[in-house]
Design a protein around this motif. Structure first.
Motif, PDB file in Angstrom:
ATOM      1  N   UNK A 118      35.103  46.296  43.804  1.00 25.10           N
ATOM      2  CA  UNK A 118      33.968  46.004  42.931  1.00 25.10           C
ATOM      3  C   UNK A 118      32.678  45.701  43.707  1.00 25.10           C
ATOM      4  N   UNK A 119      32.794  45.115  44.899  1.00 23.59           N
ATOM      5  CA  UNK A 119      31.599  44.819  45.692  1.00 23.59           C
ATOM      6  C   UNK A 119      30.908  46.104  46.162  1.00 23.59           C
ATOM      7  N   UNK A 120      31.690  47.086  46.566  1.00 29.81           N
ATOM      8  CA  UNK A 120      31.083  48.365  46.945  1.00 29.81           C
ATOM      9  C   UNK A 120      30.369  48.979  45.752  1.00 29.81           C
ATOM     10  N   UNK A 121      31.019  48.987  44.584  1.00 29.89           N
ATOM     11  CA  UNK A 121      30.433  49.621  43.401  1.00 29.89           C
ATOM     12  C   UNK A 121      29.246  48.850  42.859  1.00 29.89           C
ATOM     13  N   UNK A 122      29.287  47.511  42.943  1.00 33.36           N
ATOM     14  CA  UNK A 122      28.210  46.696  42.421  1.00 33.36           C
ATOM     15  C   UNK A 122      27.089  46.510  43.425  1.00 33.36           C
ATOM     16  N   UNK A 123      27.357  45.809  44.510  1.00 35.23           N
ATOM     17  CA  UNK A 123      26.305  45.478  45.475  1.00 35.23           C
ATOM     18  C   UNK A 123      25.774  46.713  46.198  1.00 35.23           C
ATOM     19  N   UNK A 134      43.794  44.237  39.986  1.00 38.74           N
ATOM     20  CA  UNK A 134      42.653  43.793  39.178  1.00 38.74           C
ATOM     21  C   UNK A 134      41.331  44.317  39.719  1.00 38.74           C
ATOM     22  N   UNK A 135      41.328  44.878  40.938  1.00 38.15           N
ATOM     23  CA  UNK A 135      40.150  45.560  41.484  1.00 38.15           C
ATOM     24  C   UNK A 135      40.145  47.048  41.138  1.00 38.15           C
ATOM     25  N   UNK A 175      44.571  55.764  37.107  1.00 37.29           N
ATOM     26  CA  UNK A 175      43.189  55.788  36.649  1.00 37.29           C
ATOM     27  C   UNK A 175      42.652  54.372  36.494  1.00 37.29           C
ATOM     28  N   UNK A 176      41.319  54.255  36.593  1.00 38.94           N
ATOM     29  CA  UNK A 176      40.651  52.977  36.393  1.00 38.94           C
ATOM     30  C   UNK A 176      39.376  53.222  35.597  1.00 38.94           C
ATOM     31  N   UNK A 177      39.089  52.327  34.653  1.00 36.59           N
ATOM     32  CA  UNK A 177      37.852  52.388  33.879  1.00 36.59           C
ATOM     33  C   UNK A 177      37.068  51.107  34.111  1.00 36.59           C
ATOM     34  N   UNK A 217      33.419  38.403  42.321  1.00 36.74           N
ATOM     35  CA  UNK A 217      33.114  37.028  41.933  1.00 36.74           C
ATOM     36  C   UNK A 217      33.505  36.035  43.017  1.00 36.74           C
ATOM     37  N   UNK A 218      34.616  36.278  43.672  1.00 39.78           N
ATOM     38  CA  UNK A 218      35.109  35.334  44.672  1.00 39.78           C
ATOM     39  C   UNK A 218      34.157  35.170  45.843  1.00 39.78           C
ATOM     40  N   UNK A 219      34.096  33.953  46.388  1.00 40.69           N
ATOM     41  CA  UNK A 219      33.302  33.697  47.582  1.00 40.69           C
ATOM     42  C   UNK A 219      34.178  32.984  48.603  1.00 40.69           C
ATOM     43  N   UNK A 220      33.581  32.542  49.705  1.00 39.74           N
ATOM     44  CA  UNK A 220      34.395  32.006  50.803  1.00 39.74           C
ATOM     45  C   UNK A 220      35.007  30.646  50.480  1.00 39.74           C
ATOM     46  N   UNK A 221      34.426  29.923  49.553  1.00 45.84           N
ATOM     47  CA  UNK A 221      34.996  28.638  49.160  1.00 45.84           C
ATOM     48  C   UNK A 221      35.935  28.752  47.970  1.00 45.84           C
ATOM     49  N   UNK A 222      35.765  29.795  47.175  1.00 44.54           N
ATOM     50  CA  UNK A 222      36.632  30.001  46.006  1.00 44.54           C
ATOM     51  C   UNK A 222      36.945  31.491  45.910  1.00 44.54           C
ATOM     52  N   UNK A 223      37.773  31.998  46.840  1.00 47.47           N
ATOM     53  CA  UNK A 223      37.907  33.446  46.994  1.00 47.47           C
ATOM     54  C   UNK A 223      38.836  34.150  46.021  1.00 47.47           C
ATOM     55  N   UNK A 224      39.650  33.432  45.291  1.00 45.52           N
ATOM     56  CA  UNK A 224      40.708  34.072  44.520  1.00 45.52           C
ATOM     57  C   UNK A 224      40.313  34.429  43.092  1.00 45.52           C
ATOM     58  N   UNK A 225      39.039  34.341  42.768  1.00 43.15           N
ATOM     59  CA  UNK A 225      38.599  34.711  41.425  1.00 43.15           C
ATOM     60  C   UNK A 225      38.559  36.230  41.288  1.00 43.15           C
ATOM     61  N   UNK A 226      39.151  36.775  40.236  1.00 45.46           N
ATOM     62  CA  UNK A 226      39.147  38.234  40.063  1.00 45.46           C
ATOM     63  C   UNK A 226      37.757  38.744  39.713  1.00 45.46           C
TER      64      UNK A 226
END
Length: 515
Positions: free
Chosen positions: A416-421, A79-80, A462-464, A473-482
């Motif tokens: 996604x964090x590399x591409x976004x942030x 999903x990444x 391939x990925x689009x 989206x995931x953070x340290x308290x709710x890390x499993x969000x895609x």
């Protein structure tokens, strides 16, 4: 099946500027890349207007070795946009299981992996088992030195004798013959923590001067430079050196990444090939037992537990680790009982009414050492400096699937964090360069066949994604969000994620290195 991908902007994986093009697929291959609107009209097509089309991402550092063996599908990477993972890192591989020391291997692997029914002995049998189960992502396995040592000597701190050394070399040779991509070490973990440099050099020599040594170095903080020098000595015996999750840990070491990267550049100028990976977070994650002194871990689990239960443990550990440890920066990520998860050792200590060292002992003993942690130990400036280096690729270092709890969010958000942030928002990398670090760079370095670039003849992984909205989206308290903004992924020409949803198809494979 023939399909035309239209409307996308192409990031071809080489680092070249983005461009508009249409991509023609035939079964599992890319057959052509053409100017928009020039392909035959009758072809079935997929409209990717507004999206960037890139090669499937390659996770250069993963611990998802056990993913094929789980009944549920591990979707954290696909999903990444990750279509290929390098597994067997940090000295942990699921083979060999050993003869005389099978129980030691089970205990060693049990500190990282969830319970696994290991029905194999060597690598050929392991790979046959995972091949039969099927893969969500492609896997490129490494041979783990820690497992080799546990299988040959148990968890002892004693040096391998001649027979054990021969056993380790033979197991490495078997792994390489079965299709492994190289040798990995985790010199922060027992029993590898007790290994000498010469032991590793002897083992790396099996790779014949043209292989790959991948290492979680002996030290990532106070002795960072010495650890780099050791890694390079071992890597020269193998052929090439890869430094896993390069970092400078703990506040008094922040700033060391600049001279560390200079050291690696100087080594390349001298003719030795060396690369590294990073994950885009300032918190690390590992086993909580990594906090313990080496002598606590020089034996099996019962030895360690007995030491922790001894009257002297609190005083010894306070003396050994407390001075430079901020317990409010260490959080429990997962445990078998799921108790304590998501809470710092400082918080647990306050609840129990004890000192933080005693709280750590309580957690380890009550969970029988099977505890992973998240440690907020790095600085953003060092991370960005590492990301800017052209030889840095991206690895999630995500914990094995199946542990539950609150794992580090890098498990679901790294790419996604590399591409976004870091590419879009902070401009640390251009988008084409960020894609190169995730695709052609690891493909070339690990010698992964036919992947990493959008070009005729390559496998259609391939990925689009939407460059304006892609984010973790995931953070340290709710890390499993895609993540968000990544609607489509295909493997070998077969759509496996559509509309951001995983389609439940294991279309991956175990890959073999290019010769």
């Amino acid at each position: 099946m023939t399909e035309l991908l239209t409307g996308a902007t192409i990031a071809d994986g080489t680092g070249a500027a983005l461009r508009r093009a249409d991509v023609l697929l035939d079964d599992d291959r890319i057959t052509d890349v053409v100017e928009p609107g020039t392909a035959p009209e009758h072809l079935p097509r997929r409209d990717l207007t507004g999206l960037v089309l890139a090669p499937g991402f390659i996770d250069a550092h993963s611990h998802a070795d056990n993913a094929p063996l789980l009944p549920e599908h591990d979707t954290t990477k696909i999903l990444q946009g990750v279509t290929t993972e390098v597994v067997g890192n940090c000295g942990f591989s699921l083979a060999p299981t050993g003869h005389d020391h099978a129980e030691a291997v089970t205990g060693f692997l049990g500190r990282l992996f969830p319970p696994t029914d290991m029905t194999w002995r060597g690598f050929a049998e392991l790979y046959a088992a995972t091949d039969a189960a099927g893969y969500v992502t492609n896997q490129c396995p490494l041979v783990g030195h820690g497992t080799l040592r546990a299988a040959a000597t148990g968890m002892t701190d004693a040096a391998p004798d001649d027979e054990a050394a021969r056993t380790m070399r033979a197991a490495l040779e078997e792994g390489m013959s079965a299709g492994a991509f190289g040798l990995s070490s985790g010199l922060g973990y027992p029993p590898a923590r007790h290994a000498t440099t010469d032991e590793l050099i002897d083992l790396a020599g099996v790779l014949g001067g043209s292989g790959l040594y991948v290492t979680h170095m002996r030290n990532e903080g106070d002795q960072l430079f010495n650890a780099i020098d050791e890694a390079l000595r071992i890597g020269r015996a193998a052929g090439r050196t890869h430094i896993s999750h390069l970092k400078a840990a703990l506040p008094h070491n922040w700033g060391k990444l600049h001279p560390a990267l200079h050291r690696l550049r100087r080594t390349r100028r001298a003719g030795h090939q060396v690369c590294n990976d990073v994950y885009p977070y300032t918190a690390s994650s590992t086993t909580l037992t990594a906090m313990l002194p080496a002598d606590y871990l020089a034996g099996d689990d019962e030895h360690t537990l007995n030491r922790l239960k001894s009257r002297s443990a609190r005083w010894e550990l306070a003396t050994a680790i407390e001075q430079r440890t901020s317990f409010d920066r260490i959080a429990v990520a997962s445990t078998p009982s799921h108790r304590f998860e998501g809470r710092t050792l400082a918080d647990i200590a306050a609840e129990l009414g004890v000192e933080p060292v005693q709280a750590m002992i309580e957690v380890l003993v009550s969970e029988r050492l099977k505890v992973s942690m998240t440690h907020f130990s790095m600085h953003e400036d060092d991370l960005e400096r590492a990301l800017r280096d052209e030889h840095t690729m991206i690895g999630s270092d995500g914990l094995p699937p199946g542990l539950g709890g609150k794992p580090h969010p890098r498990m679901t958000g790294t790419f996604p964090r590399v591409l976004g942030r870091y590419a879009r928002d902070r401009g640390v990398l251009s988008l084409p360069e960020a894609i190169r670090r995730m695709t052609s760079l690891p493909a070339e370095w690990f010698r992964i066949p036919d992947r990493g670039v959008i070009a005729p003849g390559r496998t259609a992984d391939l990925v689009a994604f939407d460059p304006d909205t892609i984010t973790d989206i995931g953070d340290y308290q709710d890390p499993m969000r895609p993540p968000r903004g990544l609607p489509w992924v295909c493997q070998a020409g077969r759509t496996v994620v559509d509309g951001g949803r995983y389609l439940g198809i294991r279309s991956g494979a175990r890959l073999s290195p290019k010769v």
